[in-house]
Design an enzyme around this catalytic site. Sequence first.
Site, mmCIF file in Angstrom:
data_model
loop_
_atom_site.group_PDB
_atom_site.id
_atom_site.type_symbol
_atom_site.label_atom_id
_atom_site.label_comp_id
_atom_site.label_asym_id
_atom_site.label_seq_id
_atom_site.Cartn_x
_atom_site.Cartn_y
_atom_site.Cartn_z
ATOM 1 N N CYS A 185 -5.592 0.033 6.877
ATOM 2 C CA CYS A 185 -6.085 0.327 5.373
ATOM 3 C C CYS A 185 -7.354 1.420 5.482
ATOM 4 O O CYS A 185 -8.146 1.584 5.006
ATOM 5 C CB CYS A 185 -5.952 -0.644 4.746
ATOM 6 S SG CYS A 185 -5.207 0.256 2.798
ATOM 7 N N ARG A 195 3.334 4.906 6.166
ATOM 8 C CA ARG A 195 3.966 4.216 7.235
ATOM 9 C C ARG A 195 3.660 3.293 7.423
ATOM 10 O O ARG A 195 4.590 2.070 8.334
ATOM 11 C CB ARG A 195 1.937 3.916 8.748
ATOM 12 C CG ARG A 195 2.052 5.737 8.906
ATOM 13 C CD ARG A 195 0.564 5.808 9.582
ATOM 14 N NE ARG A 195 -0.093 5.186 8.678
ATOM 15 C CZ ARG A 195 -1.732 5.406 9.016
ATOM 16 N NH1 ARG A 195 -1.831 5.510 10.450
ATOM 17 N NH2 ARG A 195 -2.387 4.836 8.325
ATOM 18 N N ASP A 206 0.805 4.202 1.658
ATOM 19 C CA ASP A 206 0.411 4.660 2.982
ATOM 20 C C ASP A 206 1.892 4.551 3.326
ATOM 21 O O ASP A 206 2.448 3.939 3.378
ATOM 22 C CB ASP A 206 -0.044 3.863 3.857
ATOM 23 C CG ASP A 206 -0.602 3.954 5.384
ATOM 24 O OD1 ASP A 206 0.597 4.682 6.191
ATOM 25 O OD2 ASP A 206 -1.996 4.235 5.753
ATOM 26 N N HIS A 262 -1.854 -4.071 4.990
ATOM 27 C CA HIS A 262 -2.177 -3.394 6.892
ATOM 28 C C HIS A 262 -3.551 -3.197 7.249
ATOM 29 O O HIS A 262 -4.290 -2.963 6.460
ATOM 30 C CB HIS A 262 -1.245 -2.198 6.649
ATOM 31 C CG HIS A 262 -1.312 -0.576 5.792
ATOM 32 N ND1 HIS A 262 -1.936 0.120 7.053
ATOM 33 C CD2 HIS A 262 -1.600 -0.722 4.665
ATOM 34 C CE1 HIS A 262 -2.462 0.655 5.868
ATOM 35 N NE2 HIS A 262 -1.923 0.891 4.516
ATOM 36 N N CYS A 294 1.065 -1.353 0.241
ATOM 37 C CA CYS A 294 -0.046 -0.109 -0.194
ATOM 38 C C CYS A 294 0.986 1.135 -0.176
ATOM 39 O O CYS A 294 1.924 1.460 0.759
ATOM 40 C CB CYS A 294 -0.602 0.194 1.020
ATOM 41 S SG CYS A 294 -1.586 1.860 1.446
HETATM 42 CO CO CO Z 1 -4.089 1.968 2.665
#
Ligand code: CO
Length: 228
Positions: A101, A46, A44, A98, A42
Site C-alpha cells: 500500500c 487495483r 488504490d 492490501h 483503500c
Molecule cells: Co493502498
Amino acid sequence: MRSLTNLIERNRAWAEKITSREPDFFRKLSEQQAPEYFWIGCSDSRVSANEIVNLPPGEMFVHRNVANVVVHTDLNCLSATQYAVEALKVKHIIVCGHYGCGGVKAALQNQKLGLIDNWLRHVQDVMREHAALLAEIGDESDRIDKLCELNIIEQVYSVCQTTVVQSAWERGQELTVHGWIYALTDGHVQDLNIHITNQEEMSTVYRNAIAAVRQTKSSGELSRQTAR
Ligand code: CO
C-alpha cells in the site's frame, strides 16, 4: 478529449451484457438495495471492492480512502458506517487493506507529500504503537507489509469502537467486523483471522490477531524469500 466517450461506450456494453442475461436486473435493483456487506478499503485503483470478490452491483456498500483508515472524527467514514449498519442493516463490515500500500509505505518512510501527510499520521500512530514488532524486521518491504497487516487490525478495532457499531451490538443487532488483506501480486484475499461479533470479545480477538501477525510471515515476505 472533452467527453470520455470510450468510458460511456464501455458502460453501455456492460449494462447490455447484464440485461441480456437478466432483463429485469436494473429495474429490480433500482427499487431497493439490500447488501449484506459493508466494505472499508483503500482507494488504490487495483483493489476495487466488488470486483475482487466477484459481486454484482447491489451486494456491497463501499467506503474507500487512502490506506483504509477509520478515524473517529471522519464524518465521511462514520456516516457511511451509520447508513450501512442502521439503514441497510449489513451483517458484515470488512476492512480490507492490501500489501504494498502506497499510503502505508509513505507513512513508514515518513515521506513528505503535502496535505496527505496529515491523513497518514493515523498510519504513523499504528507504526508507533507497534514500533517494537516492526523493529524486529530487517527488510523494508517486509516491514511495509507487516505495517499493512497491523494497520488493518487497528482499523478493525477502530470500527468496533465507533458509536455506530457499539450501539448496534447493544441493541443485539447481528454484526461481525472482519479484517482482510489483498495481495496485488496474485489477486488473493487473505483473512487476518480477526472476526469480532460483540463488545466482550473485542480485546481478546484483537490481541490474538496481533500475536498472529507477529508469528507469521506475510505472503509478500514468503514470496520475496523464495525469490531471493
Ligand atoms: Co493502498
